[in-house]
Design an enzyme around this catalytic site. Structure first.
Site, PDB file in Angstrom:
ATOM      1  N   ASP A  53       0.827  -1.203   0.000  1.00 30.78           N
ATOM      2  CA  ASP A  53       0.000   0.000   0.000  1.00 30.78           C
ATOM      3  C   ASP A  53       0.861   1.251   0.000  1.00 30.78           C
ATOM      4  OD1 ASP A  53       0.907  -0.193   2.594  1.00 30.78           O
ATOM      5  OD2 ASP A  53      -1.069  -0.089   3.542  1.00 30.78           O
ATOM      6  N   ASP A  92      -0.922  -6.118  -0.283  1.00 25.44           N
ATOM      7  CA  ASP A  92      -1.338  -5.483   0.959  1.00 25.44           C
ATOM      8  C   ASP A  92      -2.851  -5.321   1.003  1.00 25.44           C
ATOM      9  OD1 ASP A  92       0.379  -4.837   3.071  1.00 25.44           O
ATOM     10  OD2 ASP A  92       1.348  -3.240   1.927  1.00 25.44           O
ATOM     11  N   GLU A 124      -1.637  -5.523   8.630  1.00 26.87           N
ATOM     12  CA  GLU A 124      -0.860  -4.992   9.743  1.00 26.87           C
ATOM     13  C   GLU A 124      -1.515  -5.306  11.083  1.00 26.87           C
ATOM     14  OE1 GLU A 124       0.726  -1.107   7.201  1.00 26.87           O
ATOM     15  OE2 GLU A 124      -0.309  -0.817   9.111  1.00 26.87           O
ATOM     16  N   GLU A 191       9.028  -4.125  10.816  1.00 25.35           N
ATOM     17  CA  GLU A 191       9.380  -2.810  10.276  1.00 25.35           C
ATOM     18  C   GLU A 191       9.821  -1.861  11.373  1.00 25.35           C
ATOM     19  OE1 GLU A 191       7.714   0.769   7.373  1.00 25.35           O
ATOM     20  OE2 GLU A 191       6.514  -1.043   7.676  1.00 25.35           O
TER      21      GLU A 191
END
Length: 302
Positions: A53, A92, A124, A191
């Site tokens: 994304d 994503d 996520e 991340e």
């Protein structure tokens, strides 16, 4: 030339990624958002192509990933699918596509797979996503997890900041990773977390970890392709973990400037860069042009 004679490596699959970790192999993941880039990445031998994304930041010109829609992700994934044959293609799930319940999440994921051609989806969040992840996997949809800095939570996090800096925060990330593995994800993106934390997580789980700003111990490393080749417009705030391998922005600017100069000077297109009719037709066209000129002069005198 010997490289081109080698047999093309086998198709990358979800099970093959785990086998690679067991063998201690380091793998590569890059983002792609269009057909030509995807094809180049795939032919270069990258194992995972992620339609991130991050499309919003680097292609669509958004400030962050939050405005990216499911339709935009499906369209980009469909284009990338046409360029990828060997790598595992992951898409994503954009902000809002899985926040309103498991049924909506399944519908969104199915669109990315059926319409876009993705082979897995990424979403996520840690333990708060477990029921959702389990539902997706129950519907035979492979899921890649993502913890640490989660860009879709940028408003809540207050910006793009290092995560897991304290002992308590590090423990939470480790627990998130273990819970995601137990829920059935086939890999986890880490991340912007300290390398020490990433190492503990990588050793604690049997599935591959995918690092971006998480140090050298992750099983797989990922970068946004635009950062890698110098097409990103974030040069004034380039993350520490970005290593630029080319400056395509400069190359493109120089090429466009040269083209514009040639056009304005009249040197482009040259004779061998255009097409011609036969000499007989050219002579007939010249007669026709002369007739048009004579007719035009006569009309002006009337």
């Amino acid at each position: 030339m010997a490289y081109f004679k080698q047999q093309r490596p086998e198709k990358v699959t979800v099970p093959s990624l785990r086998a690679s970790k067991e063998r201690g192999e380091k793998l590569v993941c890059l983002t792609a958002y269009d057909y030509p880039t995807a094809r180049i990445i795939d032919e270069a031998g990258v194992e995972i192509v992620l339609v991130g994304d991050s499309l919003g930041n680097v292609v669509l010109g958004y400030e962050n990933t939050i405005p990216v829609t499911l339709d935009e992700m499906v369209s980009a994934t469909r284009a990338v699918r046409r360029g990828v044959t060997r790598a595992l293609l992951v898409a994503d799930m954009p902000y809002g596509s899985y926040h309103t319940g498991a049924d909506d999440a399944v519908r969104a994921a199915l669109r990315l797979i059926k319409e876009g051609g993705a082979e897995a989806v990424k979403l996520e969040g840690g333990r708060k996503r477990l029921q959702l992840i389990e539902r997706l996997i129950a519907e035979e949809i492979p899921v890649m997890g993502h913890i640490g800095l989660t860009p879709q939570s940028v408003n809540q996090l207050g910006g793009f900041r290092l995560q897991g800096k304290t002992l308590e925060a590090a423990r939470a990330l480790i627990e998130d990773a273990r819970a995601l593995e137990a829920a059935g994800v086939f890999s986890i993106v880490l991340e912007l977390v300290p390398r020490e934390v990433a190492r503990i997580i990588t050793e604690a789980v049997k599935i591959p970890t995918i690092g971006i700003g998480a140090g050298p111990h992750c099983d797989i490393q990922v970068l946004v392709i635009h950062d890698l080749i110098g097409l990103s417009f974030t040069e004034n705030r380039k993350p520490r973990f970005v290593r630029q391998y080319a400056n395509m922005r400069q190359i493109m600017t120089e090429a466009i400037s040269r083209f514009a100069e040639d056009v304005r000077s009249g040197s482009y297109p040259a004779e061998d860069e255009s097409y011609a009719v036969s000499p007989e037709t050219a002579a007939e066209l010249e007669l026709l042009l002369n007739e048009e000129r004579i007719e035009d002069r006569e009309q002006r005198t009337i």
